[in-house]
Design a protein around this motif. Structure first.
Motif, PDB file in Angstrom:
ATOM      1  N   PHE B 190     -23.503 -68.104  -0.462  1.00 32.56           N
ATOM      2  CA  PHE B 190     -23.894 -66.757  -0.027  1.00 32.56           C
ATOM      3  C   PHE B 190     -22.839 -65.741  -0.450  1.00 32.56           C
ATOM      4  O   PHE B 190     -23.154 -64.655  -0.911  1.00 32.56           O
ATOM      5  N   ASP B 191     -21.587 -66.149  -0.274  1.00 34.67           N
ATOM      6  CA  ASP B 191     -20.514 -65.221  -0.563  1.00 34.67           C
ATOM      7  C   ASP B 191     -20.362 -64.985  -2.062  1.00 34.67           C
ATOM      8  O   ASP B 191     -20.124 -63.867  -2.502  1.00 34.67           O
ATOM      9  N   SER B 192     -20.532 -66.061  -2.851  1.00 32.98           N
ATOM     10  CA  SER B 192     -20.391 -65.937  -4.301  1.00 32.98           C
ATOM     11  C   SER B 192     -21.500 -65.078  -4.880  1.00 32.98           C
ATOM     12  O   SER B 192     -21.313 -64.394  -5.865  1.00 32.98           O
ATOM     13  N   SER B 193     -22.663 -65.171  -4.262  1.00 31.21           N
ATOM     14  CA  SER B 193     -23.776 -64.395  -4.810  1.00 31.21           C
ATOM     15  C   SER B 193     -23.838 -63.018  -4.163  1.00 31.21           C
ATOM     16  O   SER B 193     -24.759 -62.257  -4.383  1.00 31.21           O
ATOM     17  N   GLN B 194     -22.809 -62.734  -3.335  1.00 30.15           N
ATOM     18  CA  GLN B 194     -22.687 -61.431  -2.689  1.00 30.15           C
ATOM     19  C   GLN B 194     -23.881 -61.063  -1.823  1.00 30.15           C
ATOM     20  O   GLN B 194     -24.202 -59.907  -1.614  1.00 30.15           O
ATOM     21  N   MET B 195     -24.603 -62.072  -1.379  1.00 27.38           N
ATOM     22  CA  MET B 195     -25.722 -61.766  -0.494  1.00 27.38           C
ATOM     23  C   MET B 195     -25.232 -61.917   0.933  1.00 27.38           C
ATOM     24  O   MET B 195     -24.425 -62.779   1.229  1.00 27.38           O
ATOM     25  N   TYR B 196     -25.732 -61.081   1.794  1.00 27.37           N
ATOM     26  CA  TYR B 196     -25.431 -61.266   3.195  1.00 27.37           C
ATOM     27  C   TYR B 196     -26.127 -62.557   3.596  1.00 27.37           C
ATOM     28  O   TYR B 196     -27.158 -62.912   3.028  1.00 27.37           O
ATOM     29  N   ILE B 197     -25.549 -63.241   4.567  1.00 21.80           N
ATOM     30  CA  ILE B 197     -26.200 -64.476   4.995  1.00 21.80           C
ATOM     31  C   ILE B 197     -27.605 -64.137   5.448  1.00 21.80           C
ATOM     32  O   ILE B 197     -27.809 -63.281   6.299  1.00 21.80           O
ATOM     33  N   LEU B 198     -28.557 -64.771   4.805  1.00 22.79           N
ATOM     34  CA  LEU B 198     -29.943 -64.505   5.166  1.00 22.79           C
ATOM     35  C   LEU B 198     -30.276 -65.413   6.342  1.00 22.79           C
ATOM     36  O   LEU B 198     -30.253 -66.630   6.223  1.00 22.79           O
ATOM     37  N   ASP B 199     -30.540 -64.784   7.459  1.00 23.46           N
ATOM     38  CA  ASP B 199     -30.729 -65.524   8.705  1.00 23.46           C
ATOM     39  C   ASP B 199     -31.726 -66.664   8.588  1.00 23.46           C
ATOM     40  O   ASP B 199     -31.466 -67.778   9.008  1.00 23.46           O
ATOM     41  N   ASP B 200     -32.879 -66.357   7.976  1.00 24.27           N
ATOM     42  CA  ASP B 200     -33.931 -67.372   7.941  1.00 24.27           C
ATOM     43  C   ASP B 200     -33.541 -68.571   7.075  1.00 24.27           C
ATOM     44  O   ASP B 200     -33.823 -69.708   7.433  1.00 24.27           O
ATOM     45  N   ILE B 201     -32.873 -68.306   5.960  1.00 25.86           N
ATOM     46  CA  ILE B 201     -32.441 -69.413   5.090  1.00 25.86           C
ATOM     47  C   ILE B 201     -31.408 -70.264   5.830  1.00 25.86           C
ATOM     48  O   ILE B 201     -31.436 -71.490   5.785  1.00 25.86           O
ATOM     49  N   LEU B 202     -30.514 -69.580   6.539  1.00 25.18           N
ATOM     50  CA  LEU B 202     -29.482 -70.296   7.286  1.00 25.18           C
ATOM     51  C   LEU B 202     -30.116 -71.172   8.371  1.00 25.18           C
ATOM     52  O   LEU B 202     -29.701 -72.313   8.586  1.00 25.18           O
ATOM     53  N   LYS B 203     -31.137 -70.630   9.022  1.00 25.99           N
ATOM     54  CA  LYS B 203     -31.814 -71.403  10.069  1.00 25.99           C
ATOM     55  C   LYS B 203     -32.472 -72.650   9.465  1.00 25.99           C
ATOM     56  O   LYS B 203     -32.411 -73.741  10.039  1.00 25.99           O
ATOM     57  N   ILE B 204     -33.097 -72.476   8.298  1.00 24.76           N
ATOM     58  CA  ILE B 204     -33.732 -73.635   7.652  1.00 24.76           C
ATOM     59  C   ILE B 204     -32.661 -74.669   7.275  1.00 24.76           C
ATOM     60  O   ILE B 204     -32.865 -75.875   7.417  1.00 24.76           O
ATOM     61  N   ALA B 205     -31.497 -74.165   6.842  1.00 25.06           N
ATOM     62  CA  ALA B 205     -30.395 -75.081   6.484  1.00 25.06           C
ATOM     63  C   ALA B 205     -29.953 -75.894   7.711  1.00 25.06           C
ATOM     64  O   ALA B 205     -29.671 -77.087   7.599  1.00 25.06           O
ATOM     65  N   VAL B 206     -29.914 -75.236   8.867  1.00 29.95           N
ATOM     66  CA  VAL B 206     -29.513 -75.941  10.106  1.00 29.95           C
ATOM     67  C   VAL B 206     -30.586 -76.975  10.475  1.00 29.95           C
ATOM     68  O   VAL B 206     -30.265 -78.112  10.843  1.00 29.95           O
ATOM     69  N   ILE B 207     -31.856 -76.587  10.325  1.00 26.35           N
ATOM     70  CA  ILE B 207     -32.945 -77.529  10.640  1.00 26.35           C
ATOM     71  C   ILE B 207     -32.867 -78.754   9.724  1.00 26.35           C
ATOM     72  O   ILE B 207     -33.009 -79.892  10.178  1.00 26.35           O
ATOM     73  N   MET B 208     -32.595 -78.520   8.444  1.00 21.65           N
ATOM     74  CA  MET B 208     -32.475 -79.636   7.483  1.00 21.65           C
ATOM     75  C   MET B 208     -31.351 -80.581   7.904  1.00 21.65           C
ATOM     76  O   MET B 208     -31.478 -81.800   7.795  1.00 21.65           O
ATOM     77  N   MET B 209     -30.256 -79.989   8.370  1.00 22.42           N
ATOM     78  CA  MET B 209     -29.129 -80.825   8.805  1.00 22.42           C
ATOM     79  C   MET B 209     -29.555 -81.641  10.019  1.00 22.42           C
ATOM     80  O   MET B 209     -29.176 -82.807  10.146  1.00 22.42           O
ATOM     81  N   GLY B 210     -30.342 -81.026  10.904  1.00 21.24           N
ATOM     82  CA  GLY B 210     -30.849 -81.738  12.081  1.00 21.24           C
ATOM     83  C   GLY B 210     -31.701 -82.933  11.675  1.00 21.24           C
ATOM     84  O   GLY B 210     -31.552 -84.037  12.223  1.00 21.24           O
TER      85      GLY B 210
END
Lengths: 179, 339
Positions: B190-210
């Motif tokens: 996220f930081d390298s691509s200079q995008m603000y953390i996109l909440d929904d993508i982050l949530k999906i990432a957490v679900i995947m980890m779950g």
């Protein structure tokens, strides 16, 4: 292999997610292909650090020095160590080579400059940090990576224009795109 | 192979770490049962530990002793932090981490399995503290790249240790550091691509980890039950921790989605509650029930509070909580009977 399938899928899933996020976030930056280099100045008049006798303006596509219009506010005590300088430093950022170099006022005068702020091919330059603060900082700070961004629509590409002795609070100011 | 040869062989396998005492005990308790008697969903029969009073006492004393020892070290360090200097500060954090690791490894072969696990846990907890102290002392800022590199090295290090030592706590330690690595890499992208953390993508990432936690836990237990008929308490605990982390990682992001997801979340919570029964995880079932209550309250408050008024809503919420708690116990019991 079949015996360990759930574990293997469990390990692969986060890796796949990382790849998907990378694809979703990095691909838009490929759209950023500006054609024009740009000039910016470092240091602006402020209450604490510096005072410049001259500032820049663009007249008919050429950079000019004009007397500073900055007035030190009455309600602030002027610090004894306030530096009085001639004019802010000028830098040229070459978009193709992603190279930054300091240029003299005389060199800057040779260019035809479009003060924009949007270039003819639709790009803008934003100064300042744009990091993901807050909870993300638990995973390490990366605020020094980029301090300016070339943008076009939703696409953003970070560039590093860190200049020695330059703090974010003393500012970068966009001069213009080179035609 | 006669009896003495068999005993010698078992003794050798115990010494070289191929098998540990807990596994041997589980084999004794499970005796002639084979994995084919268990369904693929796994119903985790737990080994009854036939420990003598002395052994039980020793286990408890190990834990109490370790807690007191750690508390003592922390207080002593806190009182003398400024006086002990650079070497002292690094030695008392990173040094203890290394010593604990060595102790953990050294004791892993013998009967002091509990102590070995405690030593590894202390080591894993002190390593980041030690690194933070060291970096602070040498004035190096903890950057995102550094977090990625360190968590990768530590995760691989403990994974290799687990390969040789076969200690349950090492699985959790490896997973914890891998999780840090996962989120640090996402943050980096996220930081390298200079995008603000996109909440929904982050949530999906957490679900995947779950989901990953679930799969790893399921695979881990399944593998054990293919070789033995019962799991040890500690193996069951590892699985329980992963299922809990998995449940929270799936449900927390889901209930924070807005719009149509407000209602989809009900289906997901219900699915997770059913999964809790399927994998015989009461904690999963309990957490899912809790989320069901939270979700009902949140939806009712969001969509109906204005029309019905708060006093009525409070009565409704109270009734709902009692109803859900009552029916969840009933459902669990009826599913247990059916199974």
């Amino acid at each position: 292999m079949k015996k360990n399938l759930p574990i293997l899928v469990g390990i692969a899933l986060p890796i796949i997610m990382v790849l998907i996020i990378a694809a979703l976030t990095v691909i838009p930056t490929f759209k950023i292909q500006p054609e024009h280099d740009f000039i910016f100045a470092t240091g602006t008049n402020d209450y604490y650090n510096s005072y410049y006798k001259f500032e820049y303006e663009i007249k008919e596509g050429k950079i000019q020095k004009v007397s500073s219009s900055y007035v030190y506010p009455n309600n602030y005590t002027k610090p004894n160590d306030l530096k009085e300088m001639d004019s802010p430093d000028l830098y040229l950022y070459e978009v193709k080579t992603e190279r930054l170099r300091k240029i003299s006022f005389e060199e800057a005068q040779q260019y035809v400059i479009d003060q924009g702020p949007t270039s003819v091919d639709g790009y803008n330059v934003d100064f300042g940090y744009r990091g993901n603060y807050g909870i993300g900082d638990l995973f390490g700070s990366s605020r020094d990576n980029y301090n300016a961004y070339i943008t076009k629509g939703d696409a953003v590409k970070g560039i590093n224009i860190s200049v020695q002795n330059q703090n974010y609070y003393s500012g970068y100011s966009f001069i213009g795109w080179i035609k | 192979m006669d009896k003495s040869q068999l005993i010698t062989l078992i003794n050798e396998k115990l010494k070289d770490g191929t098998i540990n005492t807990a596994e041997l005990k589980s084999l004794i308790s499970g005796n002639s049962e084979t994995s084919s008697h268990h369904s693929a969903i796994g119903d985790y029969p737990i080994v009854e530990e036939h420990l003598s009073t002395g052994e039980k006492m020793m286990k408890v004393l190990y834990i109490i002793g370790s807690v007191i020892l750690l508390a003592g070290i922390v207080i002593l360090l806190a009182q003398n932090w400024d006086e002990i200097g650079f070497i002292g500060r690094v030695a008392s954090t990173l040094g203890i981490a290394i010593v604990s690791y060595v102790i953990g490894w050294a004791l892993s072969r013998g009967e002091h399995d509990t102590l070995s696990q405690l030593a590894f846990a202390i080591s894993a907890a002190l390593i980041p503290a030690g690194i933070a102290v060291f970096l602070n002392e040498v004035d190096i800022r903890l950057t995102n790249n550094l977090v990625i590199s360190l968590s990768l090295v530590i995760a691989v290090f403990f994974a290799i240790t687990q390969y040789y030592v076969r200690n349950r706590i090492l699985i959790l330690i490896t997973i914890i550091y891998s999780t840090v690595l996962y989120y640090a890499v996402i943050y980096k992208i996220f930081d390298s691509s200079q995008m603000y953390i996109l909440d929904d993508i982050l949530k999906i990432a957490v679900i995947m980890m779950g989901i990953a936690y679930y799969l790893i836990s399921y695979g881990y237990i399944k593998n054990i039950l293919e070789n033995r008929s019962k799991v040890t308490k500690e193996e069951n605990a590892v699985s329980g921790v992963l299922y809990t982390a998995g449940t929270l990682s799936i449900l927390i992001p889901f209930v924070t989605f807005d719009g149509v997801f407000d209602f989809i979340a009900f289906l997901v919570i219900f699915a997770v509650a059913y999964l809790g029964f399927f994998i015989k995880s009461k904690v999963t079932f309990f957490i899912a029930t809790l989320f069901m209550v939270i979700q009902i309250i949140s939806i009712t408050a969001e969509y109906f509070a204005d029309s019905f008024g708060w006093p009525f809503m409070l009565i409704l919420f109270g009734g709902l909580i009692i109803g859900i708690a009552f029916s969840s116990i009933k459902i669990w019991k009826s599913l247990e009977k059916k199974d």
